[in-house]
Motif scaffolding. Structure first.
Motif, PDB file in Angstrom:
ATOM      1  N   ALA A  56       0.841  -1.499   0.050  1.00  0.00           N
ATOM      2  CA  ALA A  56      -0.048   0.100   0.217  1.00  0.00           C
ATOM      3  C   ALA A  56       1.116   1.063  -0.254  1.00  0.00           C
ATOM      4  CB  ALA A  56      -1.000  -0.287   1.074  1.00  0.00           C
ATOM      5  N   ARG A  57       2.091   1.288   0.822  1.00  0.00           N
ATOM      6  CA  ARG A  57       3.016   2.004   0.907  1.00  0.00           C
ATOM      7  C   ARG A  57       3.691   2.498  -0.724  1.00  0.00           C
ATOM      8  NH1 ARG A  57       3.964   7.761   2.927  1.00  0.00           N
ATOM      9  NH2 ARG A  57       6.096   7.774   2.588  1.00  0.00           N
ATOM     10  N   ARG A  58       4.451   1.971  -1.358  1.00  0.00           N
ATOM     11  CA  ARG A  58       4.327   1.662  -2.346  1.00  0.00           C
ATOM     12  C   ARG A  58       3.781   2.733  -3.398  1.00  0.00           C
ATOM     13  NH1 ARG A  58       9.674  -1.647  -3.285  1.00  0.00           N
ATOM     14  NH2 ARG A  58      10.224  -1.985  -1.931  1.00  0.00           N
ATOM     15  N   LYS A  59       2.512   1.911  -3.409  1.00  0.00           N
ATOM     16  CA  LYS A  59       1.054   2.139  -4.492  1.00  0.00           C
ATOM     17  C   LYS A  59       0.812   3.664  -4.221  1.00  0.00           C
ATOM     18  CE  LYS A  59      -1.250  -2.478  -5.807  1.00  0.00           C
ATOM     19  NZ  LYS A  59      -2.726  -2.469  -5.249  1.00  0.00           N
ATOM     20  N   GLU A  60       0.904   4.445  -2.477  1.00  0.00           N
ATOM     21  CA  GLU A  60       1.068   5.844  -1.967  1.00  0.00           C
ATOM     22  C   GLU A  60       2.125   6.587  -3.172  1.00  0.00           C
ATOM     23  OE1 GLU A  60       1.047   7.813   2.099  1.00  0.00           O
ATOM     24  OE2 GLU A  60      -0.035   6.130   1.397  1.00  0.00           O
ATOM     25  N   LEU A  61       3.325   6.061  -2.603  1.00  0.00           N
ATOM     26  CA  LEU A  61       4.269   7.074  -3.251  1.00  0.00           C
ATOM     27  C   LEU A  61       4.734   7.242  -4.869  1.00  0.00           C
ATOM     28  CD1 LEU A  61       7.322   5.442  -0.584  1.00  0.00           C
ATOM     29  CD2 LEU A  61       5.617   7.627  -1.058  1.00  0.00           C
ATOM     30  N   PHE A  62       4.011   5.669  -5.079  1.00  0.00           N
ATOM     31  CA  PHE A  62       3.945   5.484  -6.760  1.00  0.00           C
ATOM     32  C   PHE A  62       3.178   6.723  -7.308  1.00  0.00           C
ATOM     33  CE2 PHE A  62       3.610   4.017 -10.992  1.00  0.00           C
ATOM     34  CZ  PHE A  62       4.598   4.037 -11.680  1.00  0.00           C
ATOM     35  N   ALA A  63       2.093   6.890  -6.754  1.00  0.00           N
ATOM     36  CA  ALA A  63       0.803   7.785  -7.252  1.00  0.00           C
ATOM     37  C   ALA A  63       1.062   9.168  -7.290  1.00  0.00           C
ATOM     38  CB  ALA A  63      -0.830   7.312  -6.929  1.00  0.00           C
ATOM     39  N   ALA A  64       2.363   9.636  -6.146  1.00  0.00           N
ATOM     40  CA  ALA A  64       3.204  10.199  -6.020  1.00  0.00           C
ATOM     41  C   ALA A  64       3.689  11.111  -6.759  1.00  0.00           C
ATOM     42  CB  ALA A  64       2.648  10.923  -4.085  1.00  0.00           C
ATOM     43  N   PHE A  65       4.122   9.923  -7.153  1.00  0.00           N
ATOM     44  CA  PHE A  65       5.310   9.725  -7.738  1.00  0.00           C
ATOM     45  C   PHE A  65       4.721  10.700  -9.470  1.00  0.00           C
ATOM     46  CE2 PHE A  65       7.907   8.623 -11.710  1.00  0.00           C
ATOM     47  CZ  PHE A  65       8.707   9.856 -11.962  1.00  0.00           C
ATOM     48  N   LEU A  66       3.815  10.039  -9.885  1.00  0.00           N
ATOM     49  CA  LEU A  66       3.476  10.197 -10.892  1.00  0.00           C
ATOM     50  C   LEU A  66       2.065  11.871 -11.539  1.00  0.00           C
ATOM     51  CD1 LEU A  66       2.116   6.483 -12.286  1.00  0.00           C
ATOM     52  CD2 LEU A  66       3.586   7.837 -12.709  1.00  0.00           C
ATOM     53  N   HIS A  67       1.780  11.726  -9.869  1.00  0.00           N
ATOM     54  CA  HIS A  67       1.240  13.094  -9.536  1.00  0.00           C
ATOM     55  C   HIS A  67       2.164  13.933 -10.214  1.00  0.00           C
ATOM     56  CE1 HIS A  67      -1.991  16.138  -8.936  1.00  0.00           C
ATOM     57  NE2 HIS A  67      -0.806  16.943  -7.517  1.00  0.00           N
ATOM     58  N   ASN A  68       3.453  14.020  -9.742  1.00  0.00           N
ATOM     59  CA  ASN A  68       4.364  15.215  -9.614  1.00  0.00           C
ATOM     60  C   ASN A  68       4.824  15.529 -10.756  1.00  0.00           C
ATOM     61  OD1 ASN A  68       3.268  15.701  -6.735  1.00  0.00           O
ATOM     62  ND2 ASN A  68       4.954  14.959  -5.831  1.00  0.00           N
ATOM     63  N   TYR A  69       4.941  13.978 -11.687  1.00  0.00           N
ATOM     64  CA  TYR A  69       5.936  14.059 -12.502  1.00  0.00           C
ATOM     65  C   TYR A  69       4.769  15.092 -13.996  1.00  0.00           C
ATOM     66  CZ  TYR A  69       7.799  12.539 -16.878  1.00  0.00           C
ATOM     67  OH  TYR A  69       8.682  12.178 -18.292  1.00  0.00           O
ATOM     68  N   LYS A  70       3.480  14.614 -13.970  1.00  0.00           N
ATOM     69  CA  LYS A  70       2.669  15.382 -14.791  1.00  0.00           C
ATOM     70  C   LYS A  70       2.429  16.838 -14.319  1.00  0.00           C
ATOM     71  CE  LYS A  70      -0.404  10.924 -15.429  1.00  0.00           C
ATOM     72  NZ  LYS A  70      -1.778  10.457 -14.921  1.00  0.00           N
ATOM     73  N   ARG A  71       2.285  17.026 -13.463  1.00  0.00           N
ATOM     74  CA  ARG A  71       2.285  18.303 -13.027  1.00  0.00           C
ATOM     75  C   ARG A  71       3.328  19.390 -13.422  1.00  0.00           C
ATOM     76  NH1 ARG A  71       2.016  19.583  -7.312  1.00  0.00           N
ATOM     77  NH2 ARG A  71       3.927  19.577  -7.183  1.00  0.00           N
ATOM     78  N   SER A  72       4.892  18.623 -13.769  1.00  0.00           N
ATOM     79  CA  SER A  72       6.055  19.557 -13.966  1.00  0.00           C
ATOM     80  C   SER A  72       5.994  19.180 -15.400  1.00  0.00           C
ATOM     81  CB  SER A  72       7.361  18.668 -13.664  1.00  0.00           C
ATOM     82  OG  SER A  72       7.313  17.547 -14.163  1.00  0.00           O
TER      83      SER A  72
END
Length: 88
Positions: A56-72
């Motif tokens: 669950a923690r890995r999924k949460e971190l990956f989702a945050a990474f994708l969100h930040n990457y798309k935003r950048s």
């Protein structure tokens, strides 16, 4: 531990105020709140719980990474469009 499927003679009131009157309701409550009876705490159960939390923690971190990457990418696209070096 022996479970009886028939309703109990007396109901239990749990810490959060929930009333439980059968073993099925107790199991549903435990499942809902990710709890277990003390007799069920085995090393296998602990490993499964730890693995589930890690997943669950890995999924949460990956989702945050994708969100930040798309935003950048989104922000970079608009910065390039309106970027004018040296005030030109």
């Amino acid at each position: 531990m022996t479970y009886f499927n028939s309703p109990w003679a007396d109901s239990l009131q749990l810490d959060d105020g929930t009333i439980v009157s059968s073993s099925e309701q107790l199991r549903a409550y435990l499942r809902e709140h990710d709890l277990s009876l003390s007799a069920d705490y085995s090393e296998v159960w602990r490993q499964k719980r730890k693995a589930g939390q890690e997943t669950a923690r890995r999924k949460e971190l990956f989702a945050a990474f994708l969100h930040n990457y798309k935003r950048s990418i989104w922000n970079a696209k608009f910065k390039k469009r309106y970027y004018r070096p040296d005030g030109h």
